[in-house]
Design a protein around this motif. Sequence first.
Motif, PDB file in Angstrom:
ATOM      1  N   GLY A  87       0.816  -1.211   0.000  1.00 10.68           N
ATOM      2  CA  GLY A  87       0.000   0.000   0.000  1.00 10.68           C
ATOM      3  C   GLY A  87       0.844   1.253   0.000  1.00 10.68           C
ATOM      4  O   GLY A  87       0.563   2.222  -0.718  1.00 10.68           O
ATOM      5  N   ALA A  88       1.910   1.253   0.801  1.00 11.16           N
ATOM      6  CA  ALA A  88       2.815   2.401   0.842  1.00 11.16           C
ATOM      7  C   ALA A  88       3.507   2.596  -0.504  1.00 11.16           C
ATOM      8  O   ALA A  88       3.699   3.740  -0.956  1.00 11.16           O
ATOM      9  N   ILE A  89       3.869   1.494  -1.142  1.00  8.88           N
ATOM     10  CA  ILE A  89       4.537   1.591  -2.448  1.00  8.88           C
ATOM     11  C   ILE A  89       3.580   2.170  -3.489  1.00  8.88           C
ATOM     12  O   ILE A  89       3.965   3.023  -4.296  1.00  8.88           O
ATOM     13  N   GLN A 137      -8.756  -2.612   1.054  1.00  9.13           N
ATOM     14  CA  GLN A 137      -8.050  -3.802   0.592  1.00  9.13           C
ATOM     15  C   GLN A 137      -6.967  -4.213   1.579  1.00  9.13           C
ATOM     16  O   GLN A 137      -6.854  -5.394   1.934  1.00  9.13           O
ATOM     17  N   MET A 138      -6.203  -3.251   2.035  1.00 12.88           N
ATOM     18  CA  MET A 138      -5.085  -3.567   2.920  1.00 12.88           C
ATOM     19  C   MET A 138      -5.554  -4.130   4.256  1.00 12.88           C
ATOM     20  O   MET A 138      -4.958  -5.066   4.789  1.00 12.88           O
ATOM     21  N   GLY A 139      -6.627  -3.562   4.789  1.00  9.50           N
ATOM     22  CA  GLY A 139      -7.052  -3.925   6.126  1.00  9.50           C
ATOM     23  C   GLY A 139      -8.025  -5.082   6.218  1.00  9.50           C
ATOM     24  O   GLY A 139      -8.114  -5.732   7.266  1.00  9.50           O
ATOM     25  N   GLY A 140      -8.765  -5.350   5.131  1.00 14.27           N
ATOM     26  CA  GLY A 140      -9.799  -6.367   5.201  1.00 14.27           C
ATOM     27  C   GLY A 140      -9.784  -7.376   4.072  1.00 14.27           C
ATOM     28  O   GLY A 140      -9.657  -8.577   4.297  1.00 14.27           O
ATOM     29  N   PHE A 141      -9.911  -6.890   2.856  1.00 10.55           N
ATOM     30  CA  PHE A 141     -10.059  -7.791   1.716  1.00 10.55           C
ATOM     31  C   PHE A 141      -8.856  -8.713   1.577  1.00 10.55           C
ATOM     32  O   PHE A 141      -9.002  -9.931   1.483  1.00 10.55           O
TER      33      PHE A 141
END
Length: 212
Positions: free
Chosen positions: A68-70, A99-103
């Motif tokens: 996500g950071a990238i 997306q990052m936290g759940g999916f």
Amino acid sequence: MIDFYTWITPNGLKISIALEEFGLPYKAHAIDITKGDQFSADYVAINPGSKIPAIVDHETGITLAESGAILLYLAEKTGRFLPREGAARHHTIEWLMWQMGGFGPTLGHAHYFRTYNEGRAPFAEELFRKDTIRLYETLDARLEGRGYLVSDYSIADMAVWPWVSRFVRHKIDLSDFPNVRRWYLQLAARPQVKRGYEVPHFTAPVPLPPGV
């Protein structure tokens, strides 16, 4: 030039697809997580977290991990695929964080319990079966009447799509989620997505649902 350290996983594919979409020059380095390459001293020096992906941008001198950071970094570096201001910017980040936290994490657990270890933990299998369906329903509702997750194609779409590409491992029939299916096929047809799907090396064509 960007050195890109990756493996054939949804988190790795997010960045290979993004690099193709942004049109940035890069060199891919395979970090075979099945052999423990992520724990080698050379790679730990790049990413102490011992996960993929990671990048080293030799133009800016920045070394960065976490997909996500990238994605945010590449979008801000190029000024593309992330609105500069306003509600669309915040909603793009919102769906990236979704997306990052759940999916992603939930579907990763679904892979582990429902595909690779089926029958070993019935409670976990049922938990992640239900949550996987809930998340697909959320995604389908979001895509109702929309071409993309926000107003235009963005890093949020690039983040979510590779996880949907594992729909067989999720034991999901995309025909049950027609908006997701339409969106998935729309992105699957992009040449940049096809090229990114083959990084760090080709394993199989982009998965397509039955009837395509």
